[in-house]
Design a protein around this motif. Structure first.
Motif, PDB file in Angstrom:
ATOM      1  N   ASP A  85      -5.110 -27.050  -0.704  1.00  0.00           N
ATOM      2  CA  ASP A  85      -4.616 -25.708  -1.012  1.00  0.00           C
ATOM      3  C   ASP A  85      -5.585 -24.686  -0.436  1.00  0.00           C
ATOM      4  OD1 ASP A  85      -2.372 -26.514  -2.391  1.00  0.00           O
ATOM      5  OD2 ASP A  85      -3.364 -26.481  -4.346  1.00  0.00           O
ATOM      6  N   ARG A  86      -5.033 -23.692   0.262  1.00  0.00           N
ATOM      7  CA  ARG A  86      -5.842 -22.602   0.813  1.00  0.00           C
ATOM      8  C   ARG A  86      -5.361 -21.309   0.169  1.00  0.00           C
ATOM      9  NH1 ARG A  86      -7.575 -23.776   6.161  1.00  0.00           N
ATOM     10  NH2 ARG A  86      -8.359 -21.653   6.201  1.00  0.00           N
ATOM     11  N   PHE A  87      -6.268 -20.430  -0.134  1.00  0.00           N
ATOM     12  CA  PHE A  87      -5.952 -19.186  -0.824  1.00  0.00           C
ATOM     13  C   PHE A  87      -6.035 -18.005   0.134  1.00  0.00           C
ATOM     14  CE2 PHE A  87      -7.886 -22.086  -3.899  1.00  0.00           C
ATOM     15  CZ  PHE A  87      -6.812 -22.257  -4.739  1.00  0.00           C
ATOM     16  N   VAL A  88      -5.066 -17.113   0.027  1.00  0.00           N
ATOM     17  CA  VAL A  88      -5.041 -15.889   0.820  1.00  0.00           C
ATOM     18  C   VAL A  88      -4.849 -14.747  -0.167  1.00  0.00           C
ATOM     19  CG1 VAL A  88      -3.885 -14.629   2.667  1.00  0.00           C
ATOM     20  CG2 VAL A  88      -3.994 -17.118   2.761  1.00  0.00           C
ATOM     21  N   PHE A  89      -5.747 -13.772  -0.107  1.00  0.00           N
ATOM     22  CA  PHE A  89      -5.714 -12.680  -1.077  1.00  0.00           C
ATOM     23  C   PHE A  89      -5.059 -11.437  -0.491  1.00  0.00           C
ATOM     24  CE2 PHE A  89      -8.912 -15.567  -2.480  1.00  0.00           C
ATOM     25  CZ  PHE A  89      -8.759 -15.590  -3.851  1.00  0.00           C
ATOM     26  N   ALA A  90      -4.321 -10.723  -1.331  1.00  0.00           N
ATOM     27  CA  ALA A  90      -3.712  -9.459  -0.922  1.00  0.00           C
ATOM     28  C   ALA A  90      -4.823  -8.459  -0.638  1.00  0.00           C
ATOM     29  CB  ALA A  90      -2.788  -8.943  -2.021  1.00  0.00           C
ATOM     30  N   THR A  91      -4.671  -7.693   0.429  1.00  0.00           N
ATOM     31  CA  THR A  91      -5.698  -6.713   0.793  1.00  0.00           C
ATOM     32  C   THR A  91      -5.248  -5.282   0.543  1.00  0.00           C
ATOM     33  OG1 THR A  91      -4.908  -6.687   3.077  1.00  0.00           O
ATOM     34  CG2 THR A  91      -6.692  -8.227   2.547  1.00  0.00           C
ATOM     35  N   CYS A  92      -3.950  -5.110   0.281  1.00  0.00           N
ATOM     36  CA  CYS A  92      -3.385  -3.798  -0.027  1.00  0.00           C
ATOM     37  C   CYS A  92      -3.679  -2.759   1.060  1.00  0.00           C
ATOM     38  CB  CYS A  92      -3.864  -3.297  -1.390  1.00  0.00           C
ATOM     39  SG  CYS A  92      -3.441  -4.431  -2.722  1.00  0.00           S
ATOM     40  N   ASP A  93      -3.683  -3.206   2.319  1.00  0.00           N
ATOM     41  CA  ASP A  93      -3.834  -2.294   3.446  1.00  0.00           C
ATOM     42  C   ASP A  93      -2.761  -2.615   4.484  1.00  0.00           C
ATOM     43  OD1 ASP A  93      -4.715  -4.620   4.682  1.00  0.00           O
ATOM     44  OD2 ASP A  93      -6.749  -3.937   5.012  1.00  0.00           O
ATOM     45  N   ASP A  94      -2.871  -2.051   5.663  1.00  0.00           N
ATOM     46  CA  ASP A  94      -1.848  -2.250   6.695  1.00  0.00           C
ATOM     47  C   ASP A  94      -1.759  -3.681   7.204  1.00  0.00           C
ATOM     48  OD1 ASP A  94      -1.149   0.396   6.551  1.00  0.00           O
ATOM     49  OD2 ASP A  94      -2.329   1.002   8.290  1.00  0.00           O
TER      50      ASP A  94
END
Length: 126
Positions: free
Chosen positions: A85-94
């Motif tokens: 499992d790999r995690f990708v976090f929301a960055t809340c940018d463009d």
């Protein structure tokens, strides 16, 4: 022997420039944007996202934690070549990978969970 010129990494600032070259209202453009955003922010190798492409059923959204989990059947980061499992976090940018995948989901709404995430209009992987 020939010396290979080192490849430059794709950075977030380069992502912003690349976005201007894509047509994000087409499935292929939206798909390429999602590949780039997820790849850069998740530090993925291209083969992890494209060969074989993960299926929608392998991606889990964790909205409260602002992250996605992408289950890969195999990865170089896993020494035993088992799923990881790999995690990708929301960055809340463009260049937010979560937002890019959400837009792609909207464009691919009719497809099933056993189809490739990063697929062309004809359903074949990018």
């Amino acid at each position: 022997s020939t010396v290979r010129k080192p490849k430059r990494p794709i950075t977030v600032s380069l992502l912003v420039i690349l976005r201007e070259c894509l047509t994000l209202d087409t499935l292929e453009g939206c798909c390429m944007w999602a590949i780039l955003c997820v790849g850069v922010h998740g530090c993925f190798r291209s083969a992890e996202l494209l060969e074989p492409a993960p299926e929608w059923r392998q991606i889990t959204s964790h909205e409260k934690e602002n992250r996605l989990t992408i289950n890969l059947e195999q990865s170089k980061t896993d020494p035993f070549r088992e799923e990881v499992d790999r995690f990708v976090f929301a960055t809340c940018d463009d260049t937010c990978p979560e937002a890019a995948l959400r837009k792609l989901t909207g464009m691919q709404r009719a497809r099933g969970s056993h189809t490739a995430v990063f697929a062309k209009q004809n359903g074949r992987p990018m």
